[in-house]
Design a protein around this motif. Structure first.
Motif, mmCIF file in Angstrom:
data_model
loop_
_atom_site.group_PDB
_atom_site.id
_atom_site.type_symbol
_atom_site.label_atom_id
_atom_site.label_comp_id
_atom_site.label_asym_id
_atom_site.label_seq_id
_atom_site.Cartn_x
_atom_site.Cartn_y
_atom_site.Cartn_z
ATOM 1 N N SER A 86 0.850 -1.193 0.000
ATOM 2 C CA SER A 86 0.000 0.000 0.000
ATOM 3 C C SER A 86 0.886 1.245 0.000
ATOM 4 O O SER A 86 2.105 1.166 0.210
ATOM 5 C CB SER A 86 -0.888 0.004 1.251
ATOM 6 N N GLY A 87 0.267 2.407 -0.204
ATOM 7 C CA GLY A 87 1.017 3.666 -0.200
ATOM 8 C C GLY A 87 1.725 3.901 1.123
ATOM 9 O O GLY A 87 2.886 4.324 1.166
ATOM 10 N N GLY A 88 1.028 3.621 2.223
ATOM 11 C CA GLY A 88 1.627 3.807 3.546
ATOM 12 C C GLY A 88 2.785 2.848 3.789
ATOM 13 O O GLY A 88 3.799 3.226 4.381
ATOM 14 N N GLU A 89 2.642 1.604 3.308
ATOM 15 C CA GLU A 89 3.719 0.619 3.461
ATOM 16 C C GLU A 89 4.948 1.035 2.647
ATOM 17 O O GLU A 89 6.090 0.912 3.116
ATOM 18 C CB GLU A 89 3.233 -0.762 3.037
ATOM 19 N N GLN B 169 5.870 4.061 1.881
ATOM 20 C CA GLN B 169 6.544 5.191 2.526
ATOM 21 C C GLN B 169 7.286 4.741 3.779
ATOM 22 O O GLN B 169 8.360 5.266 4.103
ATOM 23 C CB GLN B 169 5.524 6.296 2.843
ATOM 24 N N ARG B 170 6.759 3.736 4.469
ATOM 25 C CA ARG B 170 7.471 3.189 5.625
ATOM 26 C C ARG B 170 8.761 2.478 5.193
ATOM 27 O O ARG B 170 9.773 2.553 5.888
ATOM 28 C CB ARG B 170 6.578 2.214 6.389
ATOM 29 N N ILE C 294 3.756 12.835 3.440
ATOM 30 C CA ILE C 294 2.431 12.331 3.829
ATOM 31 C C ILE C 294 1.318 12.852 2.915
ATOM 32 O O ILE C 294 0.159 12.488 3.097
ATOM 33 C CB ILE C 294 2.095 12.684 5.299
ATOM 34 N N SER D 163 0.233 12.287 -0.060
ATOM 35 C CA SER D 163 -0.580 11.401 -0.900
ATOM 36 C C SER D 163 -1.207 10.254 -0.105
ATOM 37 O O SER D 163 -1.767 9.329 -0.685
ATOM 38 C CB SER D 163 0.279 10.836 -2.038
ATOM 39 N N LEU D 164 -1.125 10.325 1.227
ATOM 40 C CA LEU D 164 -1.661 9.256 2.078
ATOM 41 C C LEU D 164 -2.970 9.693 2.719
ATOM 42 O O LEU D 164 -3.228 10.885 2.879
ATOM 43 C CB LEU D 164 -0.648 8.906 3.174
ATOM 44 N N ASP D 165 -3.802 8.715 3.105
ATOM 45 C CA ASP D 165 -5.053 9.095 3.763
ATOM 46 C C ASP D 165 -4.763 9.546 5.198
ATOM 47 O O ASP D 165 -3.685 9.328 5.732
ATOM 48 C CB ASP D 165 -6.092 7.969 3.711
ATOM 49 N N ILE E 55 -3.289 7.126 7.927
ATOM 50 C CA ILE E 55 -1.902 6.732 7.654
ATOM 51 C C ILE E 55 -0.967 7.922 7.866
ATOM 52 O O ILE E 55 0.148 7.780 8.387
ATOM 53 C CB ILE E 55 -1.756 6.172 6.223
ATOM 54 N N GLN E 56 -1.431 9.122 7.490
ATOM 55 C CA GLN E 56 -0.632 10.337 7.737
ATOM 56 C C GLN E 56 -0.286 10.450 9.217
ATOM 57 O O GLN E 56 0.870 10.689 9.584
ATOM 58 C CB GLN E 56 -1.418 11.581 7.302
#
Length: 244
Positions: A140-143, A145-146, A166, A168-170, A173-174
């Motif tokens: 996912s997008g959050g994964e 970025q992590r 952050i 582009s994240l919901d 997750i931000q």
């Protein structure tokens, strides 16, 4: 008072037709300090991040790290101490590499890294340990970025520059990413330059904030009583709008 770590001194830069994008920028980050840089899109924030990281050259001024100018022969040592994370998490990850490959790559010149160590580090950024064999397309997008954040952490930098990481994240997750940065700052005394147009995230995370408008720093404020006070009319307008 924070001991000086990064100093941006009188940086100027123009693009075509002589339009200034950075106009006599002065900025500092102390050891272990979290500094915010805010401003509307097009104000020059990302260009400044690239100049700090030596990805673009200024026309005037200099960037100092630990009181030394960053010259060509000091650049490798600088990159060991300072890392950048960009907004586009997908573009920063080789789509053909597994997470394991991506995490091992920054450490290729150091001692062999075990999967056990990588799994321990994955837990620190709240990623499942079985993600090591996944490809970026499976995250996912959050994964993603992590993973980018962990890639930077593995070289144990003194400073991380976060450029709109952050945006582009919901919202949920931000908040998780921002809380993670706060924790890492406390655990590692790692300084952070957090560049964002998300004023609530910046106000929550940062010890000090610079406000940028049209390539110029127009205001600066230290956190007092969990809040910031600005004197410039534009800065006041930005942060008053946040409260409504």
């Amino acid at each position: 008072m924070w001991a000086l770590l990064l100093q941006v001194h009188n940086i100027c830069k123009s693009y075509r037709k002589g339009r200034p994008i950075l106009n006599h920028i002065h900025l500092t980050v102390g050891k272990g300090e979290i500094v915010g840089l805010v401003g509307e899109s097009g104000s020059g924030k990302s260009t400044l991040a690239k100049v700090i990281m030596q990805l673009e050259a200024p026309e005037k001024g200099a960037v100092y790290f630990q009181q030394q100018p960053i010259t060509k022969h000091r650049r490798a040592a600088f990159y060991d101490s300072c890392q950048i994370i960009f907004q586009n998490a997908t573009a920063a990850l080789n789509p053909m590499w597994t997470v394991r490959d991506l995490l091992r790559e920054p450490l290729q010149h150091k001692q062999p890294i075990t999967d056990t160590y990588l799994q321990t580090m994955l837990e620190k950024v709240k990623l499942p340990t079985d993600i090591l064999h996944a490809l970026p397309s499976e995250l996912s997008g959050g994964e993603k970025q992590r993973v980018n954040l962990l890639r930077s952490l593995l070289v144990e930098p003194q400073l991380i520059v976060c450029d709109e990481i952050i945006s582009s994240l919901d919202r949920l997750i931000q908040r998780e990413i921002v809380d993670l940065l706060k924790t890492l700052n406390k655990e590692r005394a790692m300084a952070i330059l957090f560049i964002s147009h998300d004023l609530k995230a910046v106000s929550y995370l940062c010890d000090r904030i610079y406000v940028m408008k049209a390539g110029t720093i127009v205001d600066e404020s230290n956190k007092e009583n969990n809040g910031f006070t600005f004197t410039d009319s534009y800065a006041k307008m930005l942060f008053q709008a946040m409260d409504h």
